[in-house]
Design an enzyme around this catalytic site. Structure first.
Site, PDB file in Angstrom:
ATOM      1  N   ASP A   1       2.998   0.923   2.616  1.00 39.21           N
ATOM      2  CA  ASP A   1       2.602   2.239   2.137  1.00 39.21           C
ATOM      3  C   ASP A   1       2.326   2.241   0.635  1.00 39.21           C
ATOM      4  O   ASP A   1       3.016   1.560  -0.126  1.00 39.21           O
ATOM      5  CB  ASP A   1       3.693   3.259   2.439  1.00 39.21           C
ATOM      6  CG  ASP A   1       3.948   3.418   3.928  1.00 39.21           C
ATOM      7  OD1 ASP A   1       4.549   2.504   4.513  1.00 39.21           O
ATOM      8  OD2 ASP A   1       3.531   4.437   4.496  1.00 39.21           O
ATOM      9  N   ARG A   2       1.364   3.031   0.237  1.00 38.10           N
ATOM     10  CA  ARG A   2       1.100   3.190  -1.197  1.00 38.10           C
ATOM     11  C   ARG A   2       2.088   4.170  -1.818  1.00 38.10           C
ATOM     12  O   ARG A   2       2.648   3.902  -2.880  1.00 38.10           O
ATOM     13  CB  ARG A   2      -0.334   3.667  -1.417  1.00 38.10           C
ATOM     14  CG  ARG A   2      -0.631   3.926  -2.897  1.00 38.10           C
ATOM     15  CD  ARG A   2      -2.071   4.293  -3.132  1.00 38.10           C
ATOM     16  NE  ARG A   2      -2.338   4.467  -4.550  1.00 38.10           N
ATOM     17  CZ  ARG A   2      -3.547   4.663  -5.065  1.00 38.10           C
ATOM     18  NH1 ARG A   2      -4.599   4.699  -4.269  1.00 38.10           N
ATOM     19  NH2 ARG A   2      -3.691   4.808  -6.363  1.00 38.10           N
TER      20      ARG A   2
END
Length: 340
Positions: free
Chosen positions: A82-83
């Site tokens: 995930d960013r």
């Protein structure tokens, strides 16, 4: 085109306990990759243990390649993270016959090199064992007894192993584009085609699992099921499910599976095959597009059991931590607790 959204998928353990703010800050979603192998400490590949904050995996790979003076093709990793999170994951750089740069001098916002070690092979997609998560849910409060009861059910019964929203893209755009591709309206670049095949397969799987959850069949063993060992990809076909296999299923050593659609024989039979075939037929354009791409039929566990599950509740937040095997999504666990 209207798609069955991740938020609309049936829940296994009842309505969400409350509504919460999810991922308000990167620090609210911490992911630590568990490699599952021991680096050899010698070889052509340099492994980097990287902590990144607010950055996506591919962008970091590009920066590492530039700093090392190599092609981005020479950088690999086990999986996308995930960013909007703090994530710790491994990267490998192919540096045959030469020393890597001084990584402590790399000065990029949101990137911290925690460890450097040599290894004989590059990291391939999916070669890690799993991920540990620490998640903080904000602006929520739940009756302690309800929380303990729900956590106990998740621990003993697991949760539906849905694919998360990341697989489908923003507003399910990956599905829409896959549908357009299979309809002959456009064609993605070759190096992007896997994205759309994967989204299509994940969608069909989620539809099958959603049906079984809605009909209280997700954690049941029904006629024609294909079982998979909890700690491997080994399958037990319907005609081999004897009393010993049923006992292992009751002990969660074996888990029921659903289809990852593709070319080849559907391994399920009887009631299971009837369900899977009917739901796949409703997405004929997707399934035919997958098959035409030569993607092989496979299976995926319908249930995932969070391990090392722990939680604590503060005045207005809940912190939950757990380990999941590779391919499982933390949001599949969180959605059985709260809406967001």
């Amino acid at each position: 085109m209207s798609w069955l959204d991740f938020t609309e998928l049936a829940k296994a353990h009842g309505d969400a306990l409350t509504k919460a703010v999810f991922k308000a800050y990167c620090e609210d979603f911490v992911v630590e990759e568990v490699l599952g192998i021991t680096p050899t400490e010698e070889g052509e590949h340099e492994l980097l243990w990287v902590e990144k904050t607010g950055q996506n995996t591919a962008w970091v790979a590009k920066q590492l390649a530039a700093y090392a003076g190599i092609s981005q093709r020479q950088v690999s990793y086990c999986g996308l993270k995930d960013r909007q999170a703090v994530t710790r994951q491994w990267y490998s750089l192919h540096l045959p016959g030469k020393q890597g740069p001084d990584w402590q001098q790399l000065n990029l916002d949101g990137i911290n090199i925690k460890q450097v070690v040599r290894h004989q092979r590059k990291l391939a997609r999916g070669c890690h064992a799993g991920n540990r998560f620490v998640i903080r849910l904000r602006e929520c409060q739940v009756d302690e007894n309800q929380l303990v009861e729900r956590m106990s059910r998740i621990q003993t019964q697991g949760v539906p192993n849905y694919f998360g929203t990341q697989r489908f893209g923003h507003d399910n755009n990956n599905l829409t584009r896959a549908n357009q591709w299979f309809a002959g309206e456009w064609r993605p670049k070759r190096n992007q085609q896997d994205i759309y095949w994967s989204a299509a397969r994940a969608y069909v799987f989620n539809k099958v699992l959603n049906f079984r959850v809605e009909n209280n069949l997700w954690a049941e063993l029904i006629a024609g099921d294909v079982l998979q060992f909890n700690d491997s990809n080994t399958l037990i076909l319907p005609d081999k499910i004897d009393d010993a296999a049923k006992k292992k299923w009751q002990q969660a050593e074996l888990i029921t599976t659903g289809p990852l659609w593709g070319k080849g024989r559907l391994l399920s039979e009887m009631q299971t095959a009837e369900i899977e075939t009917k739901l796949a037929a409703e997405e004929q354009l997707l399934t035919e597009g997958i098959v035409s791409g030569g993607v092989a039929m496979a299976r995926r566990s319908l249930v995932v059991y969070p391990q090392q599950l722990a939680w604590q509740q503060e005045q207005d937040s809940i912190e939950v931590s757990f380990y999941l095997p590779k391919g499982a999504y933390a949001t599949a666990v969180v959605r059985e607790l709260v809406d967001w």
